[in-house]
Write a protein that holds these residues in place. Structure first.
Motif, PDB file in Angstrom:
ATOM      1  N   TRP A 281       0.901  -1.217   0.167  1.00 42.75           N
ATOM      2  CA  TRP A 281       0.022   0.028   0.102  1.00 42.75           C
ATOM      3  C   TRP A 281       0.849   1.292   0.132  1.00 42.75           C
ATOM      4  O   TRP A 281       1.625   1.296   0.884  1.00 42.75           O
ATOM      5  CB  TRP A 281      -0.868  -0.018   1.206  1.00 42.75           C
ATOM      6  CG  TRP A 281      -1.506   1.317   1.412  1.00 42.75           C
ATOM      7  CD1 TRP A 281      -1.400   2.407   2.348  1.00 42.75           C
ATOM      8  CD2 TRP A 281      -2.571   1.979   0.537  1.00 42.75           C
ATOM      9  NE1 TRP A 281      -2.236   3.630   2.460  1.00 42.75           N
ATOM     10  CE2 TRP A 281      -2.771   3.174   1.050  1.00 42.75           C
ATOM     11  CE3 TRP A 281      -3.221   1.449  -0.407  1.00 42.75           C
ATOM     12  CZ2 TRP A 281      -3.923   4.045   0.429  1.00 42.75           C
ATOM     13  CZ3 TRP A 281      -4.192   2.276  -1.095  1.00 42.75           C
ATOM     14  CH2 TRP A 281      -4.482   3.706  -0.496  1.00 42.75           C
TER      15      TRP A 281
ATOM     16  N   GLY B 274       0.705   4.825   0.317  1.00 43.87           N
ATOM     17  CA  GLY B 274      -0.184   6.135   0.383  1.00 43.87           C
ATOM     18  C   GLY B 274       0.787   7.228   1.172  1.00 43.87           C
ATOM     19  O   GLY B 274       0.182   8.258   1.027  1.00 43.87           O
TER      20      GLY B 274
ATOM     21  N   LYS C  14      -7.195   5.056   3.351  1.00 39.29           N
ATOM     22  CA  LYS C  14      -6.221   5.886   2.448  1.00 39.29           C
ATOM     23  C   LYS C  14      -5.028   6.406   3.522  1.00 39.29           C
ATOM     24  O   LYS C  14      -4.876   7.418   3.416  1.00 39.29           O
ATOM     25  CB  LYS C  14      -6.807   6.947   1.679  1.00 39.29           C
ATOM     26  CG  LYS C  14      -7.972   6.446   0.540  1.00 39.29           C
ATOM     27  CD  LYS C  14      -8.044   7.143  -0.397  1.00 39.29           C
ATOM     28  CE  LYS C  14      -8.911   6.908  -1.701  1.00 39.29           C
ATOM     29  NZ  LYS C  14      -9.637   5.455  -1.523  1.00 39.29           N
TER      30      LYS C  14
END
Ligand code: BES
Ligand code: MN
Ligand code: ZN
Length: 503
Positions: free
Chosen positions: A252, A254, A308
């Motif tokens: 991920w 982010g 997020k």
């Protein structure tokens, strides 16, 4: 069950649960809504409190009034809050969970909950109210996939839970984030609960792959790839099973492009029979949970992506099944790990460390992470030491350890730090290889397991969480129904939120 938020008006039907603070003339103090129902019902609420006897608004106490006159409510449940100044987010979760579960057993489909004490809380009402909804969701978790004949009157009846608070718009907003976190905890619980004939390395890898829809990059490394990488330690565990092993890498991104990631590593033994060092039949069925570390990692990655999170995070899980067969690893075998270090396998049931050895090394080499936290149902000994309330924490880094303990305290996923040291490390020196996979004396089993892992983390800041006691519960807790707990998802999500996100 759907959770929503609304202003503080008394609902026209269904169940109503109202917080009642400790103290005051009755021993307990009615809030504005409580007083208003009392008035409508010509004093029935105060009379009920008196009649109840020992009810003083303590945390955990409650009084129920059926069909209070002057209202069309099915029931009014007065729930003790304790002293409002001590009422924290965990207490709010527990309250939401308890009310939801209680009403679900009555046949009522709707409940409204209000904390109903406008003064005295140290925490903002919108925050507490959102946690009421979060707790209700976590506590109402069920795994129903394989029930085909449940009687309707045994099913939870609650469909709609409304939290009443003045700042309901703000509460709803906060809840939206927690709602997704609850989804991720439930996802982890589902994975752990799935039976081992359904959930095996490949099908678990498939589940991890579904995270791509949240923007996570997922790579599934198959046996050929693992052989090429030299993961002899992990592969040795899987060789007795008809199911081939997989390593799944989830990323991920982010955070800042190129910034070093945080890394979460999970033990994913989808069934641990012990291998040729076979476990006794009694209790062996519990060993479907031996992939709970990987479920926590998958759940955490899901949670970070769903909100997020402004962080770069990788999750790496080693998925194998540990079975006896003519082709199984033998006690006495020597395997070569990806690190080049050789391991004498003296007990094929000490397999989790063999899996993690290669996965930790791989994560460290490939990602050069800020830290690595591994989660594993590694040892029965940690249950002897800590029971089912706290997981064991082992770390080579005091800052990481302190942060993990604090995160565990706020989320109710507690950790207790255990020691590491050279004296323990010596215990796994082997006579014919670099190390053996069990200690000599059979004492301090959890520490020995952690020492073994430490030989594969180099200088990287690292923590090992032995979750053998906390991944599965045999009795209900308010926010954690018995069975798979999803332990680790809330903890790691909190760790990231508090310390590792871009501002
Ligand atoms: N998965 C088990 C750990 C475990 C055992 C969890 C019992 C929950 C309940 C692990 O792979 C294991 O078998 N560990 C052995 C290690 C021993 C052989 C050194 C254990 O704890 O007995
Ligand atoms: Mn084992
Ligand atoms: Zn195991």
């Amino acid at each position: 069950m759907k959770v929503s938020f609304a202003g503080t008006t008394i609902p026209s039907e269904g169940a109503l649960a109202l917080g009642v603070a400790k103290g005051g003339k009755l021993g307990a103090t009615l809030g504005p809504l409580g007083s208003s129902v009392d008035k409508k019902s010509k004093g029935a609420v105060r009379r009920a409190i008196k009649a109840a006897g020992r009810f003083e608004g303590d945390k955990g106490q409650s009084v129920e009034i059926l069909a209070p006159t002057g209202t069309r409510l099915s029931r009014l449940i007065l729930v003790g809050l304790g002293k409002p100044e001590d009422f924290d987010t965990r207490a709010a979760e527990v309250l939401g969970a308890n009310v939801a579960r209680r009403v679900s057993a009555t046949g009522d489909t709707k409940v409204a909950i209000a904390l109903d004490a406008t003064k005295g809380f140290k925490i903002d009402e919108d925050k507490l109210s959102a946690r009421v909804g979060f707790g209700a969701r976590l506590g109402s978790y069920r795994f129903d996939r394989y029930r085909t004949k449940e009687k309707p009157d045994k099913k939870p009846s609650l469909k709609q839970l409304t939290v009443l608070c003045e700042a309901n718009v703000a509460a709803q907003k906060r809840f939206a984030i927690l709602d997704k976190l609850a989804d991720s905890v439930s996802f982890a619980r589902d994975l752990v609960t799935e039976p081992p004939n359904v959930l095996f390395p490949k099908s678990l890898a498939d589940q991890a792959e579904t995270l791509t829809k949240l923007g996570i990059k997922v790579e599934v490394l198959n046996l050929a790839k693992l052989q090429k990488l030299g993961m002899g330690s992990l592969i040795g565990v899987a060789q007795g099973s008809t199911h081939e092993p997989y390593v799944v890498v989830m990323q991920w991104n982010g955070g800042k492009a190129g910034a070093a990631p945080v890394a979460f590593i999970g033990k994913g033994v989808t069934f641990d029979s012990g291998g040729l060092s076979l476990k006794p039949a009694s209790g062996m069925e519990e060993m479907k949970f031996d992939m709970a570390g990987s479920a926590a990692v998958i759940g955490t990655m899901r949670a970070l992506a769903a909100r997020k999170a402004r962080v770069n995070a990788v999750g790496v899980v080693g998925l194998v099944e540990n079975m006896p067969s003519a082709n199984a690893q033998r006690p006495g075998d020597v395997v070569t790990s990806m690190s080049g270090q050789t391991i004498e396998v003296l007990n094929t049931d000490a397999e989790g460390r063999l899996v993690l050895a290669d996965v930790l090394w791989y994560a460290k080499e490939r990602f050069k992470p800020v830290f690595m936290v591994d989660l594993a149902t590694l040892t029965g000994a940690i249950i002897v030491a800590l029971g089912h309330n706290q997981a064991g924490l082992f770390s080579n880094n005091d800052e990481l350890a302190t942060r993990l303990v604090a995160a565990g305290d706020t989320e109710g996923e507690k950790l207790w730090r255990m020691p590491l040291g050279d004296d323990y490390d010596k215990d796994i020196d082997s006579d014919i290889a670099d190390m053996k996979n069990i200690g000599t004396g059979g004492k301090a089993g959890s520490i020995i397991g952690a020492q073994f892992l430490q030989r594969f983390v180099g200088e990287t800041a690292w923590a090992h969480l032995d979750i053998a006691g906390t991944a599965w519960l045999h009795k209900d807790n308010p926010t954690v129904p018995k069975g798979a707990t999803g332990y680790g998802v809330r903890l790691l999500n909190r760790l990231v939120a508090d310390h590792y996100e871009e501002k």
